[in-house]
Write a protein that holds these residues in place. Structure first.
Motif, PDB file in Angstrom:
ATOM      1  N   LYS A   1       0.827  -1.216   0.000  1.00 15.29           N
ATOM      2  CA  LYS A   1       0.000   0.000   0.000  1.00 15.29           C
ATOM      3  C   LYS A   1       0.857   1.259   0.000  1.00 15.29           C
ATOM      4  CE  LYS A   1      -1.653   1.637   4.080  1.00 15.29           C
ATOM      5  NZ  LYS A   1      -1.309   3.043   4.345  1.00 15.29           N
ATOM      6  N   ASN A   2       1.896   1.250   0.846  1.00 13.35           N
ATOM      7  CA  ASN A   2       2.660   2.487   1.009  1.00 13.35           C
ATOM      8  C   ASN A   2       3.659   2.743  -0.112  1.00 13.35           C
ATOM      9  OD1 ASN A   2       1.184   2.967   3.255  1.00 13.35           O
ATOM     10  ND2 ASN A   2       2.749   2.335   4.722  1.00 13.35           N
TER      11      ASN A   2
ATOM     12  N   LYS B   1       1.843   5.955  -3.695  1.00 11.45           N
ATOM     13  CA  LYS B   1       2.746   7.037  -4.111  1.00 11.45           C
ATOM     14  C   LYS B   1       3.073   6.896  -5.610  1.00 11.45           C
ATOM     15  CE  LYS B   1       2.860   6.850   0.364  1.00 11.45           C
ATOM     16  NZ  LYS B   1       3.991   6.800   1.233  1.00 11.45           N
TER      17      LYS B   1
ATOM     18  N   ARG C   1      -3.103  10.524   3.328  1.00 11.77           N
ATOM     19  CA  ARG C   1      -1.954  11.421   3.188  1.00 11.77           C
ATOM     20  C   ARG C   1      -1.512  11.555   1.731  1.00 11.77           C
ATOM     21  NH1 ARG C   1      -0.694  12.685   7.884  1.00 11.77           N
ATOM     22  NH2 ARG C   1       1.389  13.451   7.500  1.00 11.77           N
TER      23      ARG C   1
ATOM     24  N   ARG D   1       0.692  14.005  13.276  1.00  9.78           N
ATOM     25  CA  ARG D   1       1.151  13.855  11.901  1.00  9.78           C
ATOM     26  C   ARG D   1       1.127  15.169  11.098  1.00  9.78           C
ATOM     27  NH1 ARG D   1      -1.045   8.228   9.571  1.00  9.78           N
ATOM     28  NH2 ARG D   1       0.873   8.352   8.387  1.00  9.78           N
TER      29      ARG D   1
ATOM     30  N   ASP E   1       4.648  19.934   8.236  1.00  9.42           N
ATOM     31  CA  ASP E   1       5.545  21.093   8.171  1.00  9.42           C
ATOM     32  C   ASP E   1       6.801  20.825   7.338  1.00  9.42           C
ATOM     33  OD1 ASP E   1       5.996  19.283  10.256  1.00  9.42           O
ATOM     34  OD2 ASP E   1       7.100  20.708  11.478  1.00  9.42           O
ATOM     35  N   PHE E   2       7.353  19.615   7.381  1.00  4.48           N
ATOM     36  CA  PHE E   2       8.564  19.327   6.592  1.00  4.48           C
ATOM     37  C   PHE E   2       8.243  19.392   5.088  1.00  4.48           C
ATOM     38  CE2 PHE E   2       9.776  15.931  10.034  1.00  4.48           C
ATOM     39  CZ  PHE E   2       9.843  16.918  10.999  1.00  4.48           C
TER      40      PHE E   2
ATOM     41  N   SER F   1      11.416  11.719   7.437  1.00  3.58           N
ATOM     42  CA  SER F   1       9.996  11.468   7.166  1.00  3.58           C
ATOM     43  C   SER F   1       9.816  10.794   5.804  1.00  3.58           C
ATOM     44  CB  SER F   1       9.255  12.808   7.176  1.00  3.58           C
ATOM     45  OG  SER F   1       8.096  12.746   6.384  1.00  3.58           O
ATOM     46  N   VAL F   2       9.067   9.709   5.805  1.00  6.64           N
ATOM     47  CA  VAL F   2       8.779   8.982   4.560  1.00  6.64           C
ATOM     48  C   VAL F   2       8.004   9.883   3.601  1.00  6.64           C
ATOM     49  CG1 VAL F   2       7.418   7.064   3.607  1.00  6.64           C
ATOM     50  CG2 VAL F   2       8.841   6.712   5.652  1.00  6.64           C
ATOM     51  N   GLY F   3       6.915  10.451   4.098  1.00 10.02           N
ATOM     52  CA  GLY F   3       6.055  11.257   3.227  1.00 10.02           C
ATOM     53  C   GLY F   3       6.764  12.499   2.710  1.00 10.02           C
TER      54      GLY F   3
ATOM     55  N   ASP G   1       5.144  -0.002  11.942  1.00 10.91           N
ATOM     56  CA  ASP G   1       3.953  -0.763  11.546  1.00 10.91           C
ATOM     57  C   ASP G   1       4.094  -2.264  11.845  1.00 10.91           C
ATOM     58  OD1 ASP G   1       2.453   1.492   9.959  1.00 10.91           O
ATOM     59  OD2 ASP G   1       4.538   1.548   9.340  1.00 10.91           O
TER      60      ASP G   1
ATOM     61  N   ILE H   1       8.554   6.516  16.576  1.00  9.20           N
ATOM     62  CA  ILE H   1       8.108   7.197  15.352  1.00  9.20           C
ATOM     63  C   ILE H   1       6.836   8.012  15.598  1.00  9.20           C
ATOM     64  CG2 ILE H   1       7.417   6.904  12.931  1.00  9.20           C
ATOM     65  CD1 ILE H   1      10.327   6.137  13.437  1.00  9.20           C
TER      66      ILE H   1
ATOM     67  N   ARG I   1      -3.264  -0.624  11.494  1.00 12.12           N
ATOM     68  CA  ARG I   1      -2.311  -1.635  11.995  1.00 12.12           C
ATOM     69  C   ARG I   1      -2.777  -2.239  13.311  1.00 12.12           C
ATOM     70  NH1 ARG I   1      -0.682  -2.474   7.105  1.00 12.12           N
ATOM     71  NH2 ARG I   1       0.043  -0.567   6.136  1.00 12.12           N
TER      72      ARG I   1
HETATM   73  N1  EPU Z   1       6.597  14.370  10.775  1.00  9.67           N
HETATM   74  C1  EPU Z   1       6.602  15.700  11.134  1.00  9.67           C
HETATM   75  N2  EPU Z   1       6.431  16.630  10.139  1.00  9.67           N
HETATM   76  C2  EPU Z   1       6.265  16.276   8.839  1.00  9.67           C
HETATM   77  C3  EPU Z   1       6.263  14.916   8.480  1.00  9.67           C
HETATM   78  C4  EPU Z   1       6.431  13.979   9.484  1.00  9.67           C
HETATM   79  O1  EPU Z   1       6.750  16.059  12.313  1.00  9.67           O
HETATM   80  O2  EPU Z   1       6.106  17.166   7.990  1.00  9.67           O
HETATM   81  C5  EPU Z   1       6.753  13.346  11.833  1.00  9.67           C
HETATM   82  C6  EPU Z   1       5.477  12.534  12.024  1.00  9.67           C
HETATM   83  O3  EPU Z   1       4.556  13.201  12.862  1.00  9.67           O
HETATM   84  C7  EPU Z   1       6.014  11.253  12.614  1.00  9.67           C
HETATM   85  C8  EPU Z   1       7.358  11.102  11.914  1.00  9.67           C
HETATM   86  O4  EPU Z   1       7.695  12.390  11.409  1.00  9.67           O
HETATM   87  O5  EPU Z   1       6.225  11.426  13.988  1.00  9.67           O
HETATM   88  C9  EPU Z   1       7.394  10.093  10.780  1.00  9.67           C
HETATM   89  O6  EPU Z   1       6.339  10.363   9.875  1.00  9.67           O
HETATM   90  P1  EPU Z   1       6.459  10.035   8.323  1.00  9.67           P
HETATM   91  O7  EPU Z   1       6.322  11.305   7.569  1.00  9.67           O
HETATM   92  O8  EPU Z   1       7.658   9.194   8.092  1.00  9.67           O
HETATM   93  O9  EPU Z   1       5.174   9.151   8.118  1.00  9.67           O
HETATM   94  P2  EPU Z   1       4.172   9.187   6.891  1.00  9.67           P
HETATM   95  O10 EPU Z   1       4.886   9.389   5.630  1.00  9.67           O
HETATM   96  O11 EPU Z   1       3.058  10.079   7.217  1.00  9.67           O
HETATM   97  C10 EPU Z   1       4.321   6.670   6.278  1.00  9.67           C
HETATM   98  C11 EPU Z   1       3.357   5.529   6.219  1.00  9.67           C
HETATM   99  C12 EPU Z   1       3.003   5.069   7.602  1.00  9.67           C
HETATM  100  C13 EPU Z   1       4.274   4.642   8.299  1.00  9.67           C
HETATM  101  C14 EPU Z   1       5.272   5.809   8.305  1.00  9.67           C
HETATM  102  C15 EPU Z   1       6.604   5.459   8.920  1.00  9.67           C
HETATM  103  C16 EPU Z   1       2.147   6.014   4.221  1.00  9.67           C
HETATM  104  C17 EPU Z   1       0.865   6.404   3.580  1.00  9.67           C
HETATM  105  N3  EPU Z   1       2.159   5.968   5.528  1.00  9.67           N
HETATM  106  O12 EPU Z   1       3.636   7.712   6.953  1.00  9.67           O
HETATM  107  O13 EPU Z   1       2.154   3.947   7.460  1.00  9.67           O
HETATM  108  O14 EPU Z   1       3.980   4.251   9.611  1.00  9.67           O
HETATM  109  O15 EPU Z   1       5.492   6.271   6.976  1.00  9.67           O
HETATM  110  O16 EPU Z   1       7.213   4.440   8.213  1.00  9.67           O
HETATM  111  O17 EPU Z   1       3.116   5.709   3.545  1.00  9.67           O
HETATM  112  C18 EPU Z   1       0.228   2.677   7.779  1.00  9.67           C
HETATM  113  O18 EPU Z   1       0.423   2.184   6.662  1.00  9.67           O
HETATM  114  O19 EPU Z   1      -0.651   2.241   8.561  1.00  9.67           O
HETATM  115  C19 EPU Z   1       1.022   3.807   8.226  1.00  9.67           C
HETATM  116  C20 EPU Z   1       0.706   4.578   9.257  1.00  9.67           C
END
Ligand code: EPU
Length: 448
Positions: A36-37, A41, A107, A136, A139-140, A177-179, A319, A341, A401
């Motif tokens: 999915k993740n 994208k 997201r 979540r 800002d980044f 951050s992944v996203g 996860d 995380i 999850r």
């Molecule tokens: N963060 C910030 N600011 C930002 C972006 C992130 O403070 O601008 C913080 C988040 O609050 C968190 C940390 O950075 O504390 C990591 O967040 P990240 O951006 O890596 O997570 P994401 O991209 O929103 C994806 C997956 C998540 C997975 C995380 C970590 C997707 C759609 N979601 O989230 O998957 O847990 O990476 O690997 O890809 C899931 O599939 O159930 C799920 C939650």
């Protein structure tokens, strides 16, 4: 999967609940689905070209349908070529913005900013909103895009963005951050000049998307120190890409084998994406072997307590935390699980306690590192003491999850559990009921 409600309403209600009777060791063979993740994208990445793109190994999950519906709103032609192969083609972006109905849904819309700026020069995309696992913020994402020259106005439910031409920049992410990493890569591949992202995320799903972009003509390099460098190119072309297998689904099924004392072979599972998971599973008493088609998992000895600290790749992913916490309720001794995380990812344990599990939460960092949450009031460390016999219960899934965690708890509990909130689970796992039945689980669906 038949979907007749508008995509953004699909999350509104459960289609059914699950009845799960525990106590059966699970044995058999299942096929891993696409991640999915990664795929969500990659569907966004197809907006970067006006040529057709074909994705193979696409999981039939609500989340994919949601992204396809978003793309269709922008003018993408979507054709399923077979069960798991989809062709997406956006010869022209007919409307540059997504409706507010998608605000808070997932997201993905925020990842469309870069591609839509390249295609249209401006866009309004809905905000993702917070969720049960933490705030979540984005800002980044916004800071990085501003550095690339985007003019951004934040509204209540959406972000309005303009840029005549994005330009390369040096972006130091405060956290990998992944996203944000994906967002900036999608913005940088067609930007003018070179973008360097330091402290970037290098999760396998991120790398899989980079591989797809490289096939489309992008110039991206990944260094061992988490630096990703993107040289902007003038245009990208269509692509055929096979989506990476879902290492979260695989770990969840592996945990099902170990917790029920069965053996499950998962076709498509790849050891290299599961190294830190396998280390933990083995330390607690699980084992694995390579098979012709993937990996097999089983319990090798009575389960014993271990310590886990979640982290960015190549660490133990957040996860995987929920399935292993549930498995640790069946392990002898006290395990410590430090979640670094997300600040609020243990809320689901209250319903495990009601089933008989001993799980105590603390705001302290009890892992090897003091994490970002060390002086804050977040219950982000769990102490799990076992083995505890679990009793069946009525469970309500709070998030994706945690949902599979509850399924695991029900599979090992005495009696029949009723699980609602299945819409969250089915958002991200393909045919969980069919796959679990195939390995002998006593799981039925009843109308919601
Ligand atoms: N963060 C910030 N600011 C930002 C972006 C992130 O403070 O601008 C913080 C988040 O609050 C968190 C940390 O950075 O504390 C990591 O967040 P990240 O951006 O890596 O997570 P994401 O991209 O929103 C994806 C997956 C998540 C997975 C995380 C970590 C997707 C759609 N979601 O989230 O998957 O847990 O990476 O690997 O890809 C899931 O599939 O159930 C799920 C939650």
């Amino acid at each position: 999967m038949t979907i007749d409600a508008p995509a953004h309403q699909q999350m509104a209600a459960d289609r059914h609940h699950y009845l799960i009777t525990g106590g059966v060791p699970l044995h058999g063979h299942v096929q891993a689905s696409g991640a999915k993740n990664a795929v969500t994208k990659q569907l966004v990445a197809t907006l970067l070209t006006d040529q057709p793109c074909v994705l193979h190994g696409v999981p039939r999950i609500v989340e994919v349908n949601l992204v396809l519906a978003m793309l269709a709103e922008l003018g993408t032609e979507v054709t399923w070529l077979d069960d798991h192969t989809v062709r997406v083609h956006t010869p022209e972006v007919t409307g540059p913005s997504l409706s507010e109905a998608y605000s808070g849904v997932n997201r993905i819309p925020i990842l469309m900013m870069g591609p839509l700026l390249h295609r249209c020069g401006e866009t309004v995309v809905p905000l993702p909103g917070g969720c049960t696992i933490g705030k979540r913020p984005i800002d980044f994402h916004l800071q990085g895009l501003r550095q690339m020259g985007a003019d951004i106005a934040e509204q209540l439910l959406a972000v309005k963005v303009r840029a005549d031409r994005l330009t390369g920049a040096h972006i130091a992410l405060p956290f990998p951050s992944v996203g944000a990493t994906e967002n900036l890569i999608l913005a940088a591949v067609l930007a003018k000049g070179t973008t360097v992202i330091t402290n970037a995320a290098v999760e396998p799903e991120v790398i899989d998307t980079i591989l797809m972009l490289q096939k489309m003509g992008a110039l991206v390099s990944v260094d061992t120190d988490r630096t990703i460098t993107i040289e902007g190119v003038a245009a990208l072309r269509g692509v055929q890409h096979h989506v990476i297998a879902d290492r979260i689904e695989i770990a969840s099924l592996a945990a099902a084998a170990v917790i029920t004392d069965g053996r499950i072979e998962i076709a498509g599972a790849r050891q290299e994406h599961l190294m830190s998971f396998i280390n933990k599973l083995r330390r607690m008493g699980g084992e694995f072997s390579e098979t012709d088609s993937g990996l097999a998992f089983w319990r090798d000895r009575p389960l014993t307590a271990i310590d886990i600290e979640t982290g960015v790749h190549p660490g133990f992913m957040t996860d995987w935390q929920q399935p292993l916490v549930v498995a640790l309720t069946q392990a002898a001794g006290t395990s410590v699980v430090h979640e670094t995380i997300y600040e609020d990812r243990f809320g689901y344990t209250s319903q495990l306690r009601a089933m008989g599990a001993t799980v105590n939460l603390t705001t302290q960092c009890l892992g090897a590192t003091a994490c970002r949450f060390h002086n804050a009031d977040f219950d982000h460390t769990a102490k799990v003491t076992g083995p505890s016999p679990l009793q069946a219960a009525d469970l309500t899934i709070p998030d994706l999850r945690a949902g599979f965690g509850y399924v695991l708890a029900a599979l090992v509990a005495t009696g029949t559990s009723r699980i609602s909130g299945t819409r969250y689970l089915e958002r991200g796992y393909e045919d969980p009921v069919g796959k679990l039945r195939a390995v002998g689980a006593r799981i039925e669906t009843v109308s919601a």
